[in-house]
Write an enzyme that holds these catalytic residues in place. Sequence first.
Site, PDB file in Angstrom:
ATOM      1  N   CYS A  16       0.814  -1.232   0.000  1.00 10.87           N
ATOM      2  CA  CYS A  16       0.000   0.000   0.000  1.00 10.87           C
ATOM      3  C   CYS A  16       0.842   1.274   0.000  1.00 10.87           C
ATOM      4  O   CYS A  16       0.324   2.364  -0.219  1.00 10.87           O
ATOM      5  CB  CYS A  16      -0.941  -0.010   1.190  1.00 10.87           C
ATOM      6  SG  CYS A  16      -1.941  -1.494   1.253  1.00 10.87           S
ATOM      7  N   HIS A  48      -3.430   6.941   2.057  1.00  9.61           N
ATOM      8  CA  HIS A  48      -3.853   5.605   1.623  1.00  9.61           C
ATOM      9  C   HIS A  48      -5.250   5.342   2.195  1.00  9.61           C
ATOM     10  O   HIS A  48      -5.512   5.599   3.377  1.00  9.61           O
ATOM     11  CB  HIS A  48      -2.857   4.557   2.121  1.00  9.61           C
ATOM     12  CG  HIS A  48      -3.346   3.167   1.914  1.00  9.61           C
ATOM     13  ND1 HIS A  48      -3.820   2.740   0.699  1.00  9.61           N
ATOM     14  CD2 HIS A  48      -3.472   2.112   2.773  1.00  9.61           C
ATOM     15  CE1 HIS A  48      -4.202   1.479   0.814  1.00  9.61           C
ATOM     16  NE2 HIS A  48      -4.009   1.076   2.058  1.00  9.61           N
ATOM     17  N   ASN A  95     -10.361  -0.517  -0.351  1.00  9.19           N
ATOM     18  CA  ASN A  95      -8.906  -0.387  -0.234  1.00  9.19           C
ATOM     19  C   ASN A  95      -8.252  -0.973  -1.493  1.00  9.19           C
ATOM     20  O   ASN A  95      -8.315  -2.183  -1.711  1.00  9.19           O
ATOM     21  CB  ASN A  95      -8.444  -1.137   1.022  1.00  9.19           C
ATOM     22  CG  ASN A  95      -6.927  -1.109   1.211  1.00  9.19           C
ATOM     23  OD1 ASN A  95      -6.179  -0.756   0.299  1.00  9.19           O
ATOM     24  ND2 ASN A  95      -6.478  -1.492   2.381  1.00  9.19           N
TER      25      ASN A  95
HETATM   26  O1  UT7 Z   1      -3.875  -1.357   3.504  1.00  8.39           O
HETATM   27  C1  UT7 Z   1      -3.640  -1.968   4.722  1.00  8.39           C
HETATM   28  C2  UT7 Z   1      -4.493  -3.191   4.716  1.00  8.39           C
HETATM   29  N1  UT7 Z   1      -5.135  -3.535   5.909  1.00  8.39           N
HETATM   30  C3  UT7 Z   1      -5.873  -2.711   6.685  1.00  8.39           C
HETATM   31  O2  UT7 Z   1      -5.992  -1.564   6.503  1.00  8.39           O
HETATM   32  C4  UT7 Z   1      -6.604  -3.368   7.822  1.00  8.39           C
HETATM   33  C5  UT7 Z   1      -6.622  -2.541   9.072  1.00  8.39           C
HETATM   34  N2  UT7 Z   1      -7.568  -3.122  10.000  1.00  8.39           N
HETATM   35  C6  UT7 Z   1      -8.885  -2.890   9.914  1.00  8.39           C
HETATM   36  O3  UT7 Z   1      -9.345  -2.147   9.073  1.00  8.39           O
HETATM   37  C7  UT7 Z   1      -9.782  -3.543  10.930  1.00  8.39           C
HETATM   38  O4  UT7 Z   1      -8.998  -4.228  11.875  1.00  8.39           O
HETATM   39  C8  UT7 Z   1     -10.805  -4.534  10.283  1.00  8.39           C
HETATM   40  C9  UT7 Z   1     -11.847  -3.746   9.489  1.00  8.39           C
HETATM   41  C10 UT7 Z   1     -10.109  -5.521   9.376  1.00  8.39           C
HETATM   42  C11 UT7 Z   1     -11.524  -5.301  11.372  1.00  8.39           C
HETATM   43  O5  UT7 Z   1     -12.164  -4.407  12.246  1.00  8.39           O
HETATM   44  P1  UT7 Z   1     -11.987  -4.565  13.829  1.00  8.39           P
HETATM   45  O6  UT7 Z   1     -12.796  -3.508  14.448  1.00  8.39           O
HETATM   46  O7  UT7 Z   1     -10.522  -4.587  14.120  1.00  8.39           O
HETATM   47  O8  UT7 Z   1     -12.669  -5.960  14.080  1.00  8.39           O
HETATM   48  P2  UT7 Z   1     -12.034  -7.276  14.743  1.00  8.39           P
HETATM   49  O9  UT7 Z   1     -11.092  -7.934  13.805  1.00  8.39           O
HETATM   50  O10 UT7 Z   1     -11.562  -6.926  16.107  1.00  8.39           O
HETATM   51  O11 UT7 Z   1     -13.320  -8.184  14.864  1.00  8.39           O
HETATM   52  C12 UT7 Z   1     -14.424  -7.826  15.713  1.00  8.39           C
HETATM   53  C13 UT7 Z   1     -15.519  -8.852  15.504  1.00  8.39           C
HETATM   54  C14 UT7 Z   1     -15.026 -10.289  15.586  1.00  8.39           C
HETATM   55  O12 UT7 Z   1     -16.026 -11.065  16.190  1.00  8.39           O
HETATM   56  P3  UT7 Z   1     -15.942 -11.417  17.755  1.00  8.39           P
HETATM   57  O13 UT7 Z   1     -14.653 -12.178  17.911  1.00  8.39           O
HETATM   58  O14 UT7 Z   1     -15.948 -10.113  18.480  1.00  8.39           O
HETATM   59  O15 UT7 Z   1     -17.179 -12.242  17.971  1.00  8.39           O
HETATM   60  C15 UT7 Z   1     -14.893 -10.702  14.129  1.00  8.39           C
HETATM   61  O16 UT7 Z   1     -15.046 -12.089  13.939  1.00  8.39           O
HETATM   62  O17 UT7 Z   1     -16.087  -8.692  14.206  1.00  8.39           O
HETATM   63  C16 UT7 Z   1     -16.070  -9.950  13.512  1.00  8.39           C
HETATM   64  N3  UT7 Z   1     -15.914  -9.706  12.094  1.00  8.39           N
HETATM   65  C17 UT7 Z   1     -16.953  -9.474  11.281  1.00  8.39           C
HETATM   66  N4  UT7 Z   1     -18.273  -9.410  11.487  1.00  8.39           N
HETATM   67  C18 UT7 Z   1     -19.071  -9.142  10.459  1.00  8.39           C
HETATM   68  C19 UT7 Z   1     -14.757  -9.622  11.385  1.00  8.39           C
HETATM   69  N5  UT7 Z   1     -15.048  -9.353  10.097  1.00  8.39           N
HETATM   70  C20 UT7 Z   1     -16.398  -9.253  10.001  1.00  8.39           C
HETATM   71  C21 UT7 Z   1     -17.277  -8.965   8.947  1.00  8.39           C
HETATM   72  N6  UT7 Z   1     -18.602  -8.914   9.203  1.00  8.39           N
HETATM   73  N7  UT7 Z   1     -16.857  -8.722   7.691  1.00  8.39           N
END
Ligand code: UT7
Length: 321
Positions: A111, A248, A278
């Site tokens: 990125c 980004h 993204n």
């Molecule tokens: O260019 C660089 C590339 N990468 C990035 O920019 C990623 C940076 N990170 C992020 O944007 C965020 O960490 C994410 C959007 C990927 C995830 O958001 P988060 O607020 O960090 O969520 P999390 O991973 O802590 O997950 C929270 C909950 C989990 O469930 P439990 O364990 O609390 O029951 C996940 O399983 O949300 C769940 N979850 C979803 N639920 C519905 C994860 N993905 C999804 C989804 N839909 N798509």
Amino acid sequence: MSIKVIGTGSALPKKQVTNQDLEKLVETSDEWIRERTGISSRYISTGETLASLTADACERALENAGRRAEDIELLLVATCSPEREIPCVACQVQSAIGADCAAAYDLNAACSGFLFALNTAYAYVEAGIYQNALVAGGEVLSKIVDWTDRGTCILFGDGAGAVVVEKCEQGGVLGFVQHSDGARGDVLRCDSRALKNPYVDRPMETEFVLMDGRQVFAFAVRQVPAVIQEVLDQTGIKVEDVDLFVLHQANQRIIEGIAKKLKADLDRFPVNLDRVGNMSSAAIPVLLDELNRQGRLKPGMKLVLSGFGAGLTYGACVIEW
Ligand code: UT7
């Protein structure tokens, strides 16, 4: 001496995929995706290739700049999702657009790739080696994403953006910094090849993107404000003097976290991730092109560009438009 952006272009696939479309593929909801990321839709290749999208973006940038492909001396394509290992995408683009005199090659800093490629073009021009360059970022991330993994497939989109840069005596790129932290590379990776030869045969763990989203999130909100402050200190420009922060486009909450740390109003952080998701190395040049075509970039404006992502890599530059 520096380089000035004299033209921008971009290209997106025809197919737009909404959050509602993804609800049919994985256990997710439009509400979750919008609240956690700010993304509502993205464009996904259903036939367009990385080379075709990037060539279209380059042609539009050349047209916007009023320059001919055959006059380009350096053609850099930043990408982390090439469909072919060889020849590189830049050489495919060179052939498609007729940039016959250019030295063409790819650069992968995920990125941060477009930003690092722009800095590379700057260094060549500063060294007196080239007078101009076509710098592109293109991705078909849909081809390396696991469409059963709701943690990643909702984030990414395909597309390409490009800029034409030329040597200038005043303004243009005023300064840049770039950093890499390879020791933390495992938090976002994609293995593309198994170890396989007559002496060993080891299966791959996965051929798709693997990401620890929380780690990447924390890295971005910590390192990006610091690297922006570093380049501002280097160029003697204050946060309040920056007209636009062209970052980004990974996550709306990351952008808000960065703005808060810099104590800068959010309205100076243009966003298109809601519509395009993204697009890794394509994110910054596509956003720049949209701003340019909307007439939002005026001569003399100060822009900060900042990229961050897999590697881990991160960097920033200041441009006087
Ligand atoms: O260019 C660089 C590339 N990468 C990035 O920019 C990623 C940076 N990170 C992020 O944007 C965020 O960490 C994410 C959007 C990927 C995830 O958001 P988060 O607020 O960090 O969520 P999390 O991973 O802590 O997950 C929270 C909950 C989990 O469930 P439990 O364990 O609390 O029951 C996940 O399983 O949300 C769940 N979850 C979803 N639920 C519905 C994860 N993905 C999804 C989804 N839909 N798509």
